[in-house]
Design a protein around this motif. Structure first.
Motif, PDB file in Angstrom:
ATOM      1  N   GLU A  42      -9.032  -9.665   7.845  1.00  0.00           N
ATOM      2  CA  GLU A  42      -8.899  -8.308   8.355  1.00  0.00           C
ATOM      3  C   GLU A  42     -10.287  -7.707   8.601  1.00  0.00           C
ATOM      4  O   GLU A  42     -10.928  -7.198   7.689  1.00  0.00           O
ATOM      5  CB  GLU A  42      -8.099  -7.436   7.387  1.00  0.00           C
ATOM      6  CG  GLU A  42      -6.658  -7.889   7.249  1.00  0.00           C
ATOM      7  CD  GLU A  42      -5.813  -6.922   6.435  1.00  0.00           C
ATOM      8  OE1 GLU A  42      -5.290  -5.938   7.007  1.00  0.00           O
ATOM      9  OE2 GLU A  42      -5.686  -7.155   5.217  1.00  0.00           O
ATOM     10  N   GLY A  87       1.278  -1.294   7.413  1.00  0.00           N
ATOM     11  CA  GLY A  87       0.814  -2.056   6.266  1.00  0.00           C
ATOM     12  C   GLY A  87       1.920  -2.512   5.347  1.00  0.00           C
ATOM     13  O   GLY A  87       1.673  -3.210   4.368  1.00  0.00           O
ATOM     14  N   ARG A 109       0.816  -1.211   0.000  1.00  0.00           N
ATOM     15  CA  ARG A 109       0.000   0.000   0.000  1.00  0.00           C
ATOM     16  C   ARG A 109       0.845   1.255   0.000  1.00  0.00           C
ATOM     17  O   ARG A 109       0.371   2.339  -0.280  1.00  0.00           O
ATOM     18  CB  ARG A 109      -0.928   0.016   1.215  1.00  0.00           C
ATOM     19  CG  ARG A 109      -0.220  -0.022   2.540  1.00  0.00           C
ATOM     20  CD  ARG A 109      -1.175   0.261   3.700  1.00  0.00           C
ATOM     21  NE  ARG A 109      -1.627   1.639   3.676  1.00  0.00           N
ATOM     22  CZ  ARG A 109      -0.916   2.646   4.166  1.00  0.00           C
ATOM     23  NH1 ARG A 109       0.285   2.441   4.670  1.00  0.00           N
ATOM     24  NH2 ARG A 109      -1.399   3.875   4.115  1.00  0.00           N
ATOM     25  N   ARG A 155      -6.137  -6.029  11.524  1.00  0.00           N
ATOM     26  CA  ARG A 155      -5.526  -5.376  10.369  1.00  0.00           C
ATOM     27  C   ARG A 155      -4.044  -5.729  10.363  1.00  0.00           C
ATOM     28  O   ARG A 155      -3.413  -5.747  11.420  1.00  0.00           O
ATOM     29  CB  ARG A 155      -5.702  -3.859  10.428  1.00  0.00           C
ATOM     30  CG  ARG A 155      -5.094  -3.135   9.221  1.00  0.00           C
ATOM     31  CD  ARG A 155      -5.179  -1.641   9.354  1.00  0.00           C
ATOM     32  NE  ARG A 155      -4.448  -0.975   8.286  1.00  0.00           N
ATOM     33  CZ  ARG A 155      -4.187   0.328   8.266  1.00  0.00           C
ATOM     34  NH1 ARG A 155      -4.607   1.104   9.254  1.00  0.00           N
ATOM     35  NH2 ARG A 155      -3.512   0.859   7.265  1.00  0.00           N
TER      36      ARG A 155
END
Length: 767
Positions: A710, A15, A9, A650
């Protein structure tokens, strides 16, 4: 390993699979672990340990130790200046035994000398006249036996009563299951360095999971104020719960203060086995009742854990084992009795999974037994009863956060199976490996499934918190953020994650972490209970946001606008509307910005006399499907594949998540087929990695990550859940379920030993 492909991302921030800053030094052997510490003029420490699991000390003579040249201190219980006992939750464990010893390996005397071999010989020279006693080793007997400690034999009895006690189902299955004593088996044995200070205090450099609680216990035993006992985190060579408890900390400090010189201690592997807590052995009885469609109607359970000689965290472990005894399923009616007791076996405490591991092995075996009684597919039975958001647990708590139980079950069950069976594998890939011991026609393949869950963070009203400080300043080459937090890096990756959070919140490229110490910042709590991502990650995130807020205020004054109309992005503060912008470097020219934040999770409450209460913050779930090959004649097992799906909230660092999953599965496989501390009337028979076996790279299966589910968790920083413990919880019962499928044997105990298979029946158990 088969891995889940995820799009990148961004190039930094959360992330992203950011590399570990300590990764390259560790691989190259350049990282300084606690065993590498050095101080000019340091002495070496050694501890004399009891050879008996239970005995009275009739006489102790330190004279022969003092007679050895180079000995600088010989300490016994009489030399402890403060409190004579310590303990993680209950201070019931002597620093040095005085009148009695209660387990094999209990410290009796501590020695400091000029050379480690001299210290070892001096400790062995201490004369101790023991009167051996009959040890109390059966936890069932311990409930009613005469107490072996002034505090009694029962650490905690917890009863859960839920729903209608008269409810009954049409199909009933029951069974009794046992879990052996597992060791955390970290690579770096206990070690540290204590340095006496001019103020009469001491600095201790130690590998631990919880600096501040260690400090509190050490200061109490030394009779010193907290400010004179300063703990600094040394390089940690693995933990998994065993470094939550004090081991050599007090001994090191006592020796340093007694000699006025730095004292270092590095335990042998054998002494390491005796110095730290282990996973609680368990004996669990369960009765499941369901209707003809497979819906659970009632579960009754009795959980008995052996806590060993001292309390450690046993009261919390039995809480988890009892509360989670029915699994991640909707159970409208239940009665569960949980006991954890004191014996003359080695002390037990925290280990990855913390009570949930023992419970999962039992309830998942029951779910397979129930599926067989119903003539129902085991996966479908689990799906029919899977917990969902809004469901009520047997403790009366409603699940307010995410609970993707069905999703992890479906993903793990749907993963591709290995393409090649035992009939076509090369000889080296069969059970027995390079020994070529297997007869191919006598190898059977089995597939098993399990799902488990556990709480995140501390529970039952514990005041859980973490403190962090973030300082943003202008360095020679641009903005620099410094994070100060006492979170212990034990391999889980907080050193990476803290940087990623700063990058995400402040947009800076340069982030450094100050060394964790009790002198720099308040407590971050223990690196345990899958909590540091949530708690210390939350503290760092909140501190960053506070700094960012002050940065916006500074920019607003210069731009003549309201801070609410500004945003921090890409290294600059700019207006939401218009082209006005100021670089972070320009704003920091006025001076550094610093904020300290203490982060708490929502309040929980203790379980009441019926085991009811909002005791847990959140939950994490995982499912595992195991494929094994079994040599029916020799009882050897080869775990071929484990497919998994896990609820992660997440993903903040995909690479680290995968590493935690692999590591957790390794410990789950170990408990399933090889790892056990063997006890004989309280005596440990295998305190070495020669006889206590752990999986090697050759024992590890292919790990197929079918899904990282997630569903962001409300209240969690970035919605992320801790991921370290769930891989261990249900991987063990999945492997054993697969062995049952291959052999047709009930296999109610782990680890499954070759004799449990080979000697169970004459000939092939499944003709």
């Amino acid at each position: 390993m088969t891995v889940l492909e995820r799009p990148r991302r961004a190039t930094r921030g959360v992330g992203v699979s950011a590399p570990r800053p300590d990764g390259v030094p560790k691989v190259r052997g350049q990282f300084q672990f606690s065993s590498d510490l050095f101080a000019e003029g340091m002495l070496w420490g050694h501890v004399l340990r009891s050879p008996h699991p239970s005995a009275r000390i009739r006489r102790l003579d330190v004279g022969p130790a003092w007679a050895i040249d180079g000995v600088r201190a010989v300490l016994t219980a009489a030399d402890v200046p403060g409190a004579p006992t310590y303990g993680l939750e209950i201070p019931d464990q002597p620093v040095l035994a005085a009148d009695v010893v209660r387990y094999m390996g209990e410290p009796v005397a501590a020695v400091a000398a000029d050379h480690p071999e001299t210290a070892r010989r001096a400790a062995a020279a201490v004369l101790v006249d023991y009167e051996p006693l009959d040890p109390l080793v059966d936890p069932e007997d311990a409930i009613s036996a005469p107490p072996i400690h002034p505090d009694g034999n029962v650490f905690r009895h917890l009863r859960i009563e839920h729903g209608d006690p008269e409810a009954r189902g049409e199909v009933v299955v029951e069974g009794t299951y046992e879990v052996g004593m597992q060791d955390q088996a970290f690579m770096g044995p206990e070690s540290g360095l204590a340095v006496p200070a001019e103020d009469g205090g001491v600095d201790l450099y130690i590998a631990t999971q919880w600096l501040h609680v260690d400090r509190d216990q050490v200061a109490r035993c030394l009779g010193l104020p907290l400010e004179k006992v300063r703990l600094h985190l040394a390089g940690v060579g693995g933990a998994f719960g065993a470094r939550e408890d004090v081991s050599i900390q007090v001994h090191l400090c006592l020796l340093a203060l007694a000699t006025g010189r730095p004292v270092k201690m590095v335990l042998s592997r054998e002494d390491s086995f005796f110095s730290h807590v282990h996973r609680h052995p368990a004996r669990i009885w369960l009765r499941h009742q369901a209707d003809r469609q497979g819906r659970l109607v009632r579960v009754d359970a009795r959980v008995l854990l052996d806590g060993g000689a001292y309390a450690s965290s046993s009261t919390a472990v039995i809480s988890n084992a009892t509360a989670f005894a029915t699994g991640p399923y909707r159970v409208p009616n239940a009665t569960v009795d949980g006991w954890v007791v004191r014996t003359n076996n080695p002390p037990c405490g925290a280990m990855r999974g913390f009570g949930a591991v023992q419970a999962c092995f039992a309830y998942e075996a029951q779910m397979d037994k129930l599926a067989a009684a119903l003539g129902m597919d085991p996966v479908q039975l689990r799906l029919a009863n899977a917990l969902r958001h809004g469901d009520t647990l047997i403790t009366g708590q409603r699940i307010e956060g995410s609970a993707p139980v069905a999703q992890v079950i479906e993903a793990a069950a749907g993963a591709p199976l290995p393409a090649v069976g035992p009939e076509a594998l090369p000889e080296v890939a069969l059970p027995g490996g390079a020994g070529r011991t297997a007869t191919r026609s006598r190898v059977r393949r089995g597939v098993g499934f399990a799902v488990g869950y556990k709480n995140l963070m501390y529970s039952e009203g514990f005041d859980d918190a973490s403190e962090a400080r973030v300082r943003l300043e202008l360095a020679d080459d641009g903005p620099l953020a410094t994070v100060t937090c006492a979170a212990a890096e034990v391999g889980q990756g907080f050193v990476t994650l803290a940087r990623q959070i700063c990058e995400e919140e402040l947009g800076v490229e340069r982030v450094v972490l100050a060394p964790p110490s009790t002198t720099r910042i308040g407590s971050a709590g223990s690196t345990s209970a899958s909590r540091q991502t949530w708690m210390s990650g939350g503290a760092v995130a909140e501190a960053c946001r506070a700094v960012a807020g002050r940065l916006l205020e500074r920019a607003a004054r210069r731009l003549g606008t309201d801070p609410g109309r500004l945003v921090l992005a890409e290294g600059a503060v700019q207006a939401l509307e218009g082209a006005d912008a100021l670089s972070v470097a320009e704003l920091l020219a006025e001076g550094p910005l610093e904020e300290t934040v203490t982060f708490h999770h929502r309040q929980t409450e203790p379980l009441d006399e019926r085991g009811q209460g909002d005791a847990h913050v959140a939950f994490a779930f995982a499912a595992h499907r195991a494929v094994v090959d079994v040599d029916l004649d020799l009882g050897l097992v080869k775990v071929v594949q484990i497919a998994t799906a896990q609820d992660v909230g997440r993903v903040l660092n995909p690479l680290q998540v995968l590493g935690q999953i692999e590591g957790g599965i390794a410990q789950g496989v170990g408990l399933a087929v090889m790892e056990e501390i063997v006890l004989d009337q309280g005596r440990v028979r295998n305190p070495s990695f020669t006889d206590y076996l752990i999986p090697t790279a050759l024992d590890m299966p292919d790990v197929a990550v079918a899904a990282l589910v997630e569903e962001p968790e409300p209240g969690a920083p970035f919605g992320a859940k801790g991921v370290g413990e769930p891989p261990t919880i249900s991987s063990t019962p999945a492997v054993v379920a697969a062995i049952r499928a291959a052999t047709g044997l009930p296999l109610t105990r782990v680890p499954v030993r070759p004799a449990d298979i080979a000697l169970a029946t004459p000939g092939d158990p499944r003709p």
